[in-house]
Design an enzyme around this catalytic site. Structure first.
Site, PDB file in Angstrom:
ATOM      1  N   ASP A 272      -5.286  -7.703 -29.170  1.00 37.72           N
ATOM      2  CA  ASP A 272      -4.484  -6.542 -29.065  1.00 37.72           C
ATOM      3  C   ASP A 272      -5.160  -5.435 -29.972  1.00 37.72           C
ATOM      4  O   ASP A 272      -5.302  -5.740 -31.361  1.00 37.72           O
ATOM      5  CB  ASP A 272      -3.099  -7.007 -29.604  1.00 37.72           C
TER       6      ASP A 272
ATOM      7  N   ASP B 237      -2.791  -1.036 -27.730  1.00 34.52           N
ATOM      8  CA  ASP B 237      -1.410  -0.770 -27.997  1.00 34.52           C
ATOM      9  C   ASP B 237      -1.171   0.688 -28.022  1.00 34.52           C
ATOM     10  O   ASP B 237      -1.980   1.661 -28.607  1.00 34.52           O
ATOM     11  CB  ASP B 237      -1.025  -1.146 -29.441  1.00 34.52           C
TER      12      ASP B 237
ATOM     13  N   GLU C 209      -2.014   0.148 -22.696  1.00 33.15           N
ATOM     14  CA  GLU C 209      -0.424   0.298 -22.920  1.00 33.15           C
ATOM     15  C   GLU C 209      -0.055   1.639 -23.041  1.00 33.15           C
ATOM     16  O   GLU C 209      -0.614   2.313 -24.163  1.00 33.15           O
ATOM     17  CB  GLU C 209       0.227  -0.534 -24.135  1.00 33.15           C
TER      18      GLU C 209
ATOM     19  N   HIS D  84       6.802  -8.762 -25.723  1.00 39.29           N
ATOM     20  CA  HIS D  84       7.461  -8.902 -26.919  1.00 39.29           C
ATOM     21  C   HIS D  84       8.255  -7.777 -27.461  1.00 39.29           C
ATOM     22  O   HIS D  84       8.868  -8.076 -28.488  1.00 39.29           O
ATOM     23  CB  HIS D  84       5.952  -8.909 -28.158  1.00 39.29           C
ATOM     24  N   ASP D  85       8.123  -6.456 -26.595  1.00 41.84           N
ATOM     25  CA  ASP D  85       8.988  -5.507 -26.782  1.00 41.84           C
ATOM     26  C   ASP D  85      10.517  -5.502 -26.005  1.00 41.84           C
ATOM     27  O   ASP D  85      11.037  -4.502 -26.237  1.00 41.84           O
ATOM     28  CB  ASP D  85       8.184  -4.199 -26.797  1.00 41.84           C
TER      29      ASP D  85
END
Length: 574
Positions: A100, A208, A267, A339-340
């Site tokens: 990430d 990210d 992302e 995860h969000d």
């Protein structure tokens, strides 16, 4: 169609949130050795890539998305030696490892920022976004912030630094100051770090909020949000004026010459289909695929915490438009969970009576679209949202901040809790349920976050022993993508776009057509209006979400009747 397509077109990615995956040392927090110990689970599932949420050294203000050292592992998760062993053992199983990459911001404890805030003339001052108070205001006064932008984590995006009397920008937590990508020294430092990880054996990066790294200058106020003091600054930082330049430079500096085996995922909140075509066009050398959020915002009202039921017609319109928009050029990520996001089976399915059936249906619909599917840890088990009792049960900074802000504005506590129960990111962060032993086999200690109380029946050990489980359905879907080119490369045609209950589409390639039909409802449903319905009724069943789906009840005319939350994949060959 080109003779060879990129490898990731037929690949499936598995996301690991390490803190909640598997604890190996009894401290209640998942770690890298825990991931190593569970690699065989991933190999059995059949995934091709593991994406690790941040494991870098971090104060953990935002669960690792606030990084204080990009080139070290946080002791919570282990050591660089543990990481090297994880990469080696994943590679032995044919699984790539993706990191990430969080480079829109760092932690305020990163040495770069510590230097930057030390004085106005420090050489790294311009590595971050520093601004004096708004003209006519003194530092610290209400309204003195340089712009009116609202943070994703509530309040202002600007934090006053008392020592220098200036404000720094943080789109997220105040402990996550934004890097200034206008500064070429910042970019070169980031590229050097990325090359260091690739040289260590990493197979790529999930980047990210990467479409926020370019800000439009000068920074200016956004349109007001409601009657409050805040404004929407997103037009100034979503896909800013230099974003394509920065990503192309990154490709030249980091990835060029390293072959085609790496994976780059951007992302990109609020990205459009048209933007995504540019970002993922192979000829432009930016990223391999985008991770976009349009479809997971369809159950939002005026904001994230204002929830409404998902309308299937809207979902089909959104996903169908992305399929059409990227049909010729570009590539998309396919996901329900991460995860969000809350757990998909609780959000879009039925996590009660039809938990297993609706989890299989959601998997079938998603994995048969064109794009690269992502499986978030526990999704393959049909894990559900957490039954939060009160405000003290929430750990995520976004949820905690929202509760304080909303109740402080006079909203009823129970209304705020209802919104959090539906939408909190904590839903995705409860420990993976491995077996029926204490704490679901996640830890021998006290877990950092409580295990879901349904773990005695919803767990991996139980799922692997049941051939009709959610796990084995995911495994079969992954096998199908690997084996049948029509799943990875076939044309996509949406059917019955206005049907409020049935999701139907075809995938076609070189004389083979797959039909996917799915009943997003809790009662039997007859599929009406399907083109060539009489031919499909007798077609080969490739995979169904019910055992022996081919014997499902149907009328004498041979048309398709789907059971509650049933999905089927049918094949016809010319």
């Amino acid at each position: 169609m080109p003779a060879e397509r990129p490898w990731f077109h037929s690949a499936v990615v598995y996301q690991i949130y390490p803190r909640s995956f598997q604890d190996s040392d009894g401290d209640g927090i998942g770690d890298l050795r825990g991931v190593i110990n569970r690699l065989d689970h991933l190999a059995t599932l059949g995934v091709d890539v593991v994406w690790l949420s941040p494991i870098y050294r971090s104060p953990q203000d935002d669960n690792g998305y606030d990084i204080s050292d990009y080139q070290d592992i946080d002791p919570t998760f282990g050591t660089l030696a543990d990481f090297d062993e994880l990469v080696a053992k994943a590679h032995e199983r044919g699984i790539r490892v993706v990191m990430d990459l969080v480079v829109n911001h760092t932690s305020d404890e990163h040495p770069w920022f510590v230097e930057s805030r030390s004085s106005k003339d420090n050489p790294k001052r311009d590595w971050y976004w520093w601004q004096p108070p708004r003209e006519g205001f003194e530092a610290g006064q209400p309204g003195a912030e340089p712009t009116n932008w609202h943070s994703f984590f509530s309040g202002s995006t600007w934090q006053l630094d008392e020592a220098t009397g200036e404000y720094y920008l943080h789109l997220f937590s105040r402990k996550q100051p934004d890097l200034n990508w206008e500064n070429p020294q910042v970019r070169q430092a980031v590229y050097a770090m990325m090359r260091w990880w690739l040289d260590r054996g990493v197979d790529g990066f999930r980047m990210d909020v990467i479409n926020m790294i370019s800000k439009e200058l000068p920074l200016r106020d956004g349109e007001p949000i409601g009657d409050g003091p805040w404004g929407d600054g997103s037009p100034s930082y979503i896909c800013g004026p230099r974003i394509h330049e920065f990503l192309q430079e990154m490709h030249r500096e980091v990835f060029e010459g390293r072959g085609d085996a790496l994976l780059t995922v951007g992302e990109m909140p609020a990205v459009t289909v048209e933007d995504a075509v540019l970002f993922t066009d192979p000829a432009r050398h930016e990223v391999d695929m985008v991770f976009q959020f349009e479809h997971v915002g369809l159950d939002h009202g005026e904001h994230k915490w204002d929830r409404r039921p998902l309308q299937l017609v809207e979902l089909k319109e959104s996903l169908g438009r992305w399929q059409e928009g990227l049909a010729e050029v570009g590539w998309n990520s396919l996901y329900w969970n991460n995860h969000d996001q809350p757990r998909a089976v609780s959000r879009f399915g039925d996590d009660g009576e039809f938990r297993v059936e609706s989890a299989k249906l959601l998997a079938t619909v998603l994995h048969l679209h064109r794009g690269t599917p992502y499986v978030y840890q526990g999704e393959e088990l049909g894990m559900t949202n957490v039954p939060f009792q009160d405000a003290t049960a929430f750990r995520d900074i976004e949820s905690v901040n929202y509760y304080e802000a909303a109740t402080g504005q006079g909203l009823l506590v129970e209304e705020v809790l209802d919104a959090l129960r539906l939408g909190s990111r904590d839903n995705a962060r409860s420990p993976v349920q491995w077996d029926a032993s204490p704490h679901a086999g996640f830890t021998t200690g006290v877990p950092w976050f409580p295990v879901h109380p349904n773990y005695p029946t919803v767990n991996a050990e139980h799922a692997l022993a049941d051939p009709d489980s959610v796990f084995h359905h995911y495994r079969r879907l992954i096998e199908l993508r690997h084996a049948d080119p029509v799943v990875a490369e076939g044309d996509f045609t949406m059917l019955l776009p206005d049907d409020p209950v049935v999701y139907a589409f075809t995938r076609s390639l070189e004389g083979t057509t797959l039909l996917v039909v799915a009943n997003f409802g809790g009662t039997h449903h007859r599929v009406d209006g399907l083109p060539d319905a009489e031919e499909w009724a007798g077609a080969e069943l490739v995979l169904g979400s019910y055992p022996e789906s081919a014997t499902a009840p149907g009328p004498t005319d041979g048309s398709i009747v789907l059971r509650p939350w049933e999905a089927r994949i049918l094949r016809r060959t010319a």
